[in-house]
Design a protein around this motif. Structure first.
Motif, PDB file in Angstrom:
ATOM      1  N   GLU A 181       0.825  -1.202   0.000  1.00 56.11           N
ATOM      2  CA  GLU A 181       0.000   0.000   0.000  1.00 56.11           C
ATOM      3  C   GLU A 181       0.861   1.254   0.000  1.00 56.11           C
ATOM      4  O   GLU A 181       0.530   2.253  -0.654  1.00 56.11           O
ATOM      5  N   SER A 182       1.970   1.215   0.700  1.00 54.95           N
ATOM      6  CA  SER A 182       2.890   2.353   0.704  1.00 54.95           C
ATOM      7  C   SER A 182       3.416   2.633  -0.696  1.00 54.95           C
ATOM      8  O   SER A 182       3.530   3.788  -1.115  1.00 54.95           O
ATOM      9  N   ARG A 183       3.721   1.562  -1.434  1.00 53.16           N
ATOM     10  CA  ARG A 183       4.198   1.733  -2.804  1.00 53.16           C
ATOM     11  C   ARG A 183       3.102   2.326  -3.691  1.00 53.16           C
ATOM     12  O   ARG A 183       3.376   3.149  -4.563  1.00 53.16           O
ATOM     13  N   LEU A 184       1.865   1.902  -3.470  1.00 55.31           N
ATOM     14  CA  LEU A 184       0.759   2.463  -4.252  1.00 55.31           C
ATOM     15  C   LEU A 184       0.588   3.956  -3.962  1.00 55.31           C
ATOM     16  O   LEU A 184       0.391   4.758  -4.874  1.00 55.31           O
ATOM     17  N   LEU A 185       0.633   4.320  -2.704  1.00 50.56           N
ATOM     18  CA  LEU A 185       0.502   5.734  -2.335  1.00 50.56           C
ATOM     19  C   LEU A 185       1.607   6.565  -2.971  1.00 50.56           C
ATOM     20  O   LEU A 185       1.377   7.686  -3.443  1.00 50.56           O
ATOM     21  N   SER A 186       2.812   6.019  -3.002  1.00 49.20           N
ATOM     22  CA  SER A 186       3.928   6.725  -3.625  1.00 49.20           C
ATOM     23  C   SER A 186       3.718   6.865  -5.127  1.00 49.20           C
ATOM     24  O   SER A 186       3.988   7.917  -5.718  1.00 49.20           O
ATOM     25  N   ALA A 187       3.207   5.802  -5.775  1.00 53.01           N
ATOM     26  CA  ALA A 187       3.007   5.830  -7.223  1.00 53.01           C
ATOM     27  C   ALA A 187       1.947   6.835  -7.644  1.00 53.01           C
ATOM     28  O   ALA A 187       2.020   7.416  -8.732  1.00 53.01           O
ATOM     29  N   THR A 188       0.945   7.068  -6.772  1.00 54.96           N
ATOM     30  CA  THR A 188      -0.156   7.967  -7.142  1.00 54.96           C
ATOM     31  C   THR A 188      -0.009   9.376  -6.576  1.00 54.96           C
ATOM     32  O   THR A 188      -0.848  10.234  -6.851  1.00 54.96           O
ATOM     33  N   ALA A 189       1.036   9.624  -5.804  1.00 58.67           N
ATOM     34  CA  ALA A 189       1.160  10.906  -5.095  1.00 58.67           C
ATOM     35  C   ALA A 189       1.136  12.088  -6.060  1.00 58.67           C
ATOM     36  O   ALA A 189       0.396  13.058  -5.846  1.00 58.67           O
ATOM     37  N   GLU A 190       1.928  12.039  -7.126  1.00 59.85           N
ATOM     38  CA  GLU A 190       2.003  13.175  -8.054  1.00 59.85           C
ATOM     39  C   GLU A 190       0.676  13.382  -8.774  1.00 59.85           C
ATOM     40  O   GLU A 190       0.232  14.513  -8.977  1.00 59.85           O
ATOM     41  N   LEU A 191       0.016  12.289  -9.128  1.00 61.12           N
ATOM     42  CA  LEU A 191      -1.266  12.389  -9.827  1.00 61.12           C
ATOM     43  C   LEU A 191      -2.333  12.990  -8.916  1.00 61.12           C
ATOM     44  O   LEU A 191      -3.127  13.841  -9.341  1.00 61.12           O
ATOM     45  N   ARG A 192      -2.370  12.558  -7.658  1.00 57.01           N
ATOM     46  CA  ARG A 192      -3.359  13.105  -6.722  1.00 57.01           C
ATOM     47  C   ARG A 192      -3.124  14.587  -6.474  1.00 57.01           C
ATOM     48  O   ARG A 192      -4.074  15.359  -6.297  1.00 57.01           O
ATOM     49  N   HIS A 193      -1.872  14.995  -6.484  1.00 57.43           N
ATOM     50  CA  HIS A 193      -1.559  16.423  -6.337  1.00 57.43           C
ATOM     51  C   HIS A 193      -1.952  17.194  -7.592  1.00 57.43           C
ATOM     52  O   HIS A 193      -2.399  18.340  -7.508  1.00 57.43           O
ATOM     53  N   ARG A 194      -1.829  16.558  -8.749  1.00 59.00           N
ATOM     54  CA  ARG A 194      -2.141  17.206 -10.025  1.00 59.00           C
ATOM     55  C   ARG A 194      -3.616  17.563 -10.119  1.00 59.00           C
ATOM     56  O   ARG A 194      -3.978  18.630 -10.598  1.00 59.00           O
ATOM     57  N   ASP A 195      -4.480  16.682  -9.674  1.00 61.83           N
ATOM     58  CA  ASP A 195      -5.918  16.941  -9.737  1.00 61.83           C
ATOM     59  C   ASP A 195      -6.585  16.314  -8.515  1.00 61.83           C
ATOM     60  O   ASP A 195      -7.018  15.153  -8.554  1.00 61.83           O
ATOM     61  N   PRO A 196      -6.697  17.058  -7.423  1.00 63.89           N
ATOM     62  CA  PRO A 196      -7.271  16.509  -6.184  1.00 63.89           C
ATOM     63  C   PRO A 196      -8.740  16.146  -6.307  1.00 63.89           C
ATOM     64  O   PRO A 196      -9.281  15.489  -5.416  1.00 63.89           O
ATOM     65  N   ARG A 197      -9.416  16.579  -7.380  1.00 68.40           N
ATOM     66  CA  ARG A 197     -10.833  16.254  -7.532  1.00 68.40           C
ATOM     67  C   ARG A 197     -11.061  14.777  -7.802  1.00 68.40           C
ATOM     68  O   ARG A 197     -12.150  14.257  -7.551  1.00 68.40           O
ATOM     69  N   VAL A 198     -10.060  14.099  -8.336  1.00 72.50           N
ATOM     70  CA  VAL A 198     -10.209  12.678  -8.634  1.00 72.50           C
ATOM     71  C   VAL A 198     -10.063  11.859  -7.351  1.00 72.50           C
ATOM     72  O   VAL A 198      -9.027  11.913  -6.688  1.00 72.50           O
ATOM     73  N   GLU A 199     -11.096  11.120  -7.026  1.00 70.86           N
ATOM     74  CA  GLU A 199     -11.045  10.262  -5.844  1.00 70.86           C
ATOM     75  C   GLU A 199     -10.269   8.991  -6.170  1.00 70.86           C
ATOM     76  O   GLU A 199     -10.595   8.289  -7.138  1.00 70.86           O
ATOM     77  N   VAL A 200      -9.237   8.714  -5.388  1.00 66.66           N
ATOM     78  CA  VAL A 200      -8.368   7.570  -5.642  1.00 66.66           C
ATOM     79  C   VAL A 200      -8.473   6.566  -4.501  1.00 66.66           C
ATOM     80  O   VAL A 200      -8.314   6.923  -3.330  1.00 66.66           O
ATOM     81  N   GLU A 201      -8.755   5.324  -4.845  1.00 62.34           N
ATOM     82  CA  GLU A 201      -8.767   4.224  -3.884  1.00 62.34           C
ATOM     83  C   GLU A 201      -7.525   3.357  -4.113  1.00 62.34           C
ATOM     84  O   GLU A 201      -7.113   3.151  -5.253  1.00 62.34           O
ATOM     85  N   HIS A 202      -6.937   2.860  -3.050  1.00 61.46           N
ATOM     86  CA  HIS A 202      -5.776   1.984  -3.143  1.00 61.46           C
ATOM     87  C   HIS A 202      -6.154   0.616  -2.584  1.00 61.46           C
ATOM     88  O   HIS A 202      -6.595   0.519  -1.438  1.00 61.46           O
TER      89      HIS A 202
END
Length: 315
Positions: free
Chosen positions: A234-255
């Motif tokens: 899960e830590s690796r997933l959070l790291s992989a999506t960090a830049e994308l979530r910052h790019r557009d916080p409107r997108v809800e991301v589940e891991h």
């Protein structure tokens, strides 16, 4: 924005109003193979909706199906005219359907000679997305015949390939209450390219993005070791999506971290998804897996549209 009517073969959820459509992929056309089958009609429906939502040109391509005689100077003119007129009728019907569904959508029509896969690949040279229908194949046919066209295209296309499954019973694949995009990620370059495209799909369609990492469970692993492995994944997933979530916080991301076999796990997570996205190098990071167990099985069995993404491009 164009409104969406009922979709008999491939349901496309209505986007949540809080999201604003954004461009998806690159600026090339959406290319779709057009045929007379139910699978072909479903592919045209899905491709037209995608092109309309993302503001791209829709290119309708029909491969002419010639009899055993090659279409050369020895082919009777009557036969030549019959085949080409038939192809024109198929394309005209598809274009009329698209124009009624999405008035104002820019469309192109092309006919190609020769094998269907080769013709579609040639037409997809400048495409942002290549879409093809897929019929349901009996197990015996899957074992004893050549791979489906989706496998051939995914192995060689320069752009992402969407394989849209023929739906025998649309009610059996009811979409989630809110649109859902699922992507398989394992850290390989192919899966990271898939993550980029999946995020763009979620943003454009007002969908939740579910990022899935499948881990193989080891016999004899203790509960504490299992929990620790899940935390690392899960830590690796959070790291992989960090830049994308910052790019557009409107997108809800589940891991989601799932222990099991990749094919079954991804099919389960995407059971009610708008689409499932994977990298063309497979979950193991090897191109050969595309024609092997994981990607091949997903192309054969995914109920929702499957998008296979080649690495090395920005989406």
């Amino acid at each position: 924005m164009n409104s969406h009517g009922p979709i008999p073969a491939v349901p496309v959820p209505v986007p949540a109003p809080m999201f604003v459509p954004v461009p998806v992929l690159v600026s090339g056309p959406v290319v779709v193979g057009v045929g007379r089958s139910a699978a072909g009609r479903g592919a045209v429906t899905w491709a037209a909706d995608e092109a309309a939502r993302t503001g791209r040109v829709l290119r309708l391509v029909h491969a002419l199906k010639w009899p055993q005689t090659d279409p050369d100077e020895d082919t009777p003119r009557l036969l030549d005219d019959h085949v080409r007129v038939g192809g024109d009728i198929v394309l005209a019907q598809a274009r009329t359907f698209v124009e009624e569904r999405h008035p104002g959508l820019e469309t192109e029509t092309r006919t190609v000679d020769g094998p269907r896969a080769r013709g579609l690949l040639e037409q997809a040279a400048d495409a942002s997305l290549l879409v093809v229908g897929a019929k349901r194949r009996p197990v015996v046919e899957q074992v004893l015949t050549l791979p489906p066209i989706g496998v051939q295209l995914s192995a060689h296309a320069p752009c992402p390939v969407a394989v849209v499954r023929e739906t025998a019973d649309p009610a059996a694949h009811a979409p989630a209450p809110r649109p859902l995009v699922v992507v398989g990620v394992d850290g390989s370059p192919g899966s990271l390219a898939a993550l980029e495209l999946a995020f763009a799909q979620a943003a454009a369609h007002g969908a939740v993005l579910r990022v899935v990492r499948v881990c193989r469970d080891r016999p004899g692993r203790t509960a504490a070791a299992h929990t620790a492995a899940a935390g690392r994944c899960e830590s690796r997933l959070l790291s992989a999506t960090a830049e994308l979530r910052h790019r557009d916080p409107r997108v809800e991301v589940e891991h989601e971290v799932v222990f099991g076999r990749p094919v079954g796990a991804l099919l389960g997570e995407a059971a009610r998804a708008r689409c499932l996205v994977v990298g063309s190098r497979g979950l193991g990071g090897f191109r050969g897996l595309l024609l092997g167990s994981v990607s091949h099985a997903l192309i054969e069995h995914a109920e929702c549209p499957l998008i296979v993404v080649p690495p090395g491009k920005d989406y």
